[in-house]
Design an enzyme around this catalytic site. Structure first.
Site, PDB file in Angstrom:
ATOM      1  N   GLY C 149       0.997  -1.207  -0.194  1.00  0.00           N
ATOM      2  CA  GLY C 149      -0.040  -0.448  -0.088  1.00  0.00           C
ATOM      3  C   GLY C 149       1.094   0.978  -0.333  1.00  0.00           C
ATOM      4  O   GLY C 149       1.857   1.469   0.286  1.00  0.00           O
ATOM      5  N   CYS C 150       0.371   2.774  -0.250  1.00  0.00           N
ATOM      6  CA  CYS C 150       0.963   3.677  -0.650  1.00  0.00           C
ATOM      7  C   CYS C 150       1.648   3.982   1.082  1.00  0.00           C
ATOM      8  O   CYS C 150       2.760   4.348   1.517  1.00  0.00           O
ATOM      9  CB  CYS C 150       0.417   5.014  -1.051  1.00  0.00           C
ATOM     10  SG  CYS C 150      -1.749   4.392  -0.386  1.00  0.00           S
TER      11      CYS C 150
END
Lengths: 333, 333, 333, 333
Positions: C149-150
């Site tokens: 994920g970011c």
């Protein structure tokens, strides 16, 4: 206190009307109508208003809920007011409508631009077009006012004092608006990532506000709206072919010398000077190279272009101080 | 590899040239010149380039530092290149200048718009005006190119194929630029709090890019630039009086059918489609109501309006693939 | 050329994968899948890609449409990949999934944070967690990668080299993301007028990315995400109680000395340095006043936090140059 | 009317004081002082104020120009007020200073954080720290008030009611401010193109506002400020280790039940709800996973964090309605 009802209270103009009423000495919002968010407390719809109006909630509109109300503001999508107006008129209330429904002179003109037959053509002539700077006498004392659109307000204030100096068939209005002009509805066009760091033209040749400009200016207008990556503000850059050398800045200064909300200056105006205020800033030039006149207007589309102008009109209609509840000071920075 | 020197490397166009060179298969920056930040490592001046060019630093310009260089890019304030050009030409280097110094045809025209005598009028005729889409044959093989300004590139690409269809004395160009067009210098006009949430017109009647537009279009142009609250992007909305009914969209499509960086569509273009790319997006309309033609162009002022066009020109000058190192894909969102 | 299919091609990460593929020497997009916009030409969905991929269109996904494809990228809302993975695995394709579906170690952990049972728990152990800087050896040669994920990518890269120096139960991650992290769906939260000129915290105590951070860091994390008024970028400011005086900047420098996409500096990083690039910029401090370690990471959520990291993983999986098609240069300004 | 002089009138806080005074029933600006722009008409310095104060101009400060003034507002860089205060005190004027000069309890503390000896240490104890919500009784009737800093106001209002519930040595304040907090001076850090689409941390471990927070909270604070791409607004996300399970939201609600400018809600606050208003919006949580308390505050740094709080203090000092001239309604959108 004057008891106010707002139709379209959950939208952007509704919120702005409430913000301005919170500082107005006489306007007291008592009923808020809004279909999609009916039943919610105002705090849930507009958290920024929580401290100012702790008791209010949004309701579904019903005519009997106007009992006890003195003044109705409507900020609805076009087509809605013409269905509701008769109910409001029947109650003899002061009514300021921001929709396009009652701005144009004729039902034909309405149908040409809005592509649908008008539902209450017999009422059109009873509404006064709501730009106090060009129509103050008629607004004062009127019961029914159709407040002008945001783009037309900017272009009309910039060009009306110059109209004698130019060929009325030669007008070009190139204007840009902040995104709030597109309303609160969810569309790809108003998604943050579509608009941020972006500039685009839209509605090429066909934007409906053209009709209002042509009506008020008595000319032929090519109008190109643009969307600018900011919350608010309209900047209108307007062009017309001059009959000959002229001094458009002096024409503007003369026309607006006594206006409380209009500032004319040689300096090109910035929309930010008007943020949150009811002010309009104008400049103009005559270009000897091309023989054209150039005029530029800046205003806040939600205030002078919407809620502020509605309140300015209401102040006149009700015999209040025209400037009550309205600031001339833009929020900079 | 082609060894590249950049004059003005600490500015915005300098950074953009370096960003594009980092993806270019043949252009290798070897010398960076910049007065105010001479002596600093590139990482200190442009941290975003730290990983790509760890060894480079900014130096003060001296002609002998061009030894071993094949290609010179200059992105300097106007007035500087005309003082340096002779040195570069004497070394027989390929030279792409982004300044205004060598764009106009005559020293008189330069003095009219830039209010100072040209320092090297004898060199003016040796530079080719750098917009490949209108001047490809001359750029190919040229040694000296004056890359076009950002606003002129947009207006010229939008209007040039339509010029036969309109009265060339009737052109209005209403354009807005992102703030990077004003450069990295510290001015109140480019302070974040001046510009953010703001739209303003500037340079009314007097913007110097008017001269380039008139030269390339062969007409009379009233040009109004605006500053928009975004980093990059130019949107130019252009108007001209048509000789009669016409199909400007077809004219654009025909003119640019084979262009790798020009996209013509009925949809009004957005500057964001071009962000970071060398693309230009165009549309156009004929308005039967007013008899006018409307054309809209969108581009990234730092790429197609500056560094990208410089590289596109250099590619042609050096016999490389015209599109090398240049993207057509705008960074959305 | 490696033939690529993209699931979720009409979303923001889909567009970014296409933008990066357009500059990649070996990855060639051949099939684009997207439910809501199936049937449209790519130009209609992402006009910024019109010049690069004139022939492509968006289709509805069907397994047989993967015939001839070598590599699948999926950028779908969580819950979708776990339903599709078996089909892709059955075809023995290289598969990089950006969903949350295969990032966590166990189905229990998934259910705890995502509030729904996992549909393909037997596949969880077959996916490699996709952050090359901490997992390069396993990604190289893998067939199935779950790209991180970011937010986790930013916090993990900032804290992982410091984890020995701090109490792993004391971690606070306070991070802000640009709006594109919320996706292209139309929500009031991502309307321009909600977000512009606004900063807000969200997902207090409950953001799902907490689980990934805790898994990769082996500690207890209190994570507070914020939404910042910008298109892209994550800035993560991370805190931990130090065991004693330490030099976290040196720890970061040692850990990442040979990484092509990680830059460590004393200067606090800016998200803008990473715009459009696959770079991560880091700094860190030890605070003797409070005994805490502070580490800050900046990256582009759509590149190193999504599409770029997917391509970096794919490059490793397929034996290509790890940096192919990826820039280290942020687009400034 | 109360006659007001403003020192620092050409800055951002000066403009905001004028904006608020324009709507204040009793405060009338009569003298504007500002060194760099002395001699200019107010319209030239702040065009947005042109309609409200057509007669005012900016002067160089001289003590005798305070003749006839009742109240002095100073919004100067730190270090200036300590040189001017004696003159103002000698005239027995009400004085609200926004500088850091008289906020801290001791000259030693001032020197520790501001790196210079205090020039008027004997006056320190005569100033009351200006946050009405925690110090109302002392401000009422005071002659000398040192209005709090913008970041401290946010963190103190968020944490002060929770301080009994947490370990005061464990506080982390992670906050972001709009760019106006950095003032009107021209710096690369506040150039539009540096800040727009950017988020960065700054002043790591050393920001001077830490001292104020520690003084008012009686604890040890690790404070990390960030710069967010917006004009105004502070969002402070604050953390502390709890002594045990607690209900911080209830603690905030109890503490601020009667406060006109503080709104407590479960919903995480947005800075935009406070734009242009004197409101503070708060929320809080207890996290059973980590045993931490989380509190979030949103306010407008130029209003509740500066000019609004100054006026709120002045209202108390002068026996006026505490809310006079101050709005609770944020300008949304």
């Amino acid at each position: 206190m004057i008891r106010v009802a707002i139709l379209g209270a959950s939208g952007f103009v509704g919120a702005e009307l409430l913000r301005l009423c919170a500082s107005h000495p006489q306007l007291q919002p008592v009923r808020l109508f809004g279909d999609s968010q009916a039943g919610l407390k105002l705090e849930a719809v507009h958290p920024q208003l929580a401290l100012a109006f702790p008791g209010l909630a949004v309701e579904r509109f019903a005519p009997e809920r106007l009992d006890g109300v003195d003044l109705v503001f409507a900020a609805l999508p076009h087509g809605h007011s013409q269905r509701l107006a008769a109910e409001i008129i029947a109650r003899d209330l002061a009514f300021v409508d921001l929709g396009a429904d009652f701005r144009l002179d004729t039902a034909e003109e309405y149908e040409t631009w809005y592509k649908e037959p008008h539902q209450a053509p017999e009422l059109l002539s009873r509404f006064v077009y709501g730009i106090p700077e060009i129509n103050r006498a008629r607004i004062r004392g009127a019961k029914l006012v159709a407040a002008a659109g945001c783009y037309p307000t900017s272009a009309i204030l910039a060009l009306r004092p110059l109209i004698e100096a130019i060929d009325p068939a030669s007008i070009v209005v190139d204007a840009a608006s902040g995104v709030s002009g597109a309303g609160k509805g969810l569309k790809e066009e108003t998604h943050f990532n579509t608009v941020d760091e972006n500039l685009t033209a839209y509605g090429l040749l066909t934007h409906r506000h053209t009709a209002e400009m042509e009506m008020a200016l008595g000319g032929r207008v090519l109008f190109t709206p643009h969307l600018a990556p900011m919350n608010r503000g309209i900047l209108a850059t307007c062009y017309g072919q001059a009959h000959g050398p002229c001094d458009p800045l002096a024409l503007l200064r003369n026309a607006y010398a006594d206006e409380p909300f209009v500032h004319v200056s040689e300096r090109p105006p910035s929309t930010k000077w008007t943020l949150g205020s009811n002010a309009v800033h104008l400049t103009a030039r005559y270009d000897p190279r091309t023989g054209r006149v150039l005029a530029v207007a800046a205003l806040d589309n939600l205030v002078k272009g919407a809620a502020g102008q509605m309140i300015q009109c209401a102040n006149l209609m009700l015999g209040l101080d025209e400037t009550a509840g309205l600031s001339t000071v833009g929020m900079c920075p």
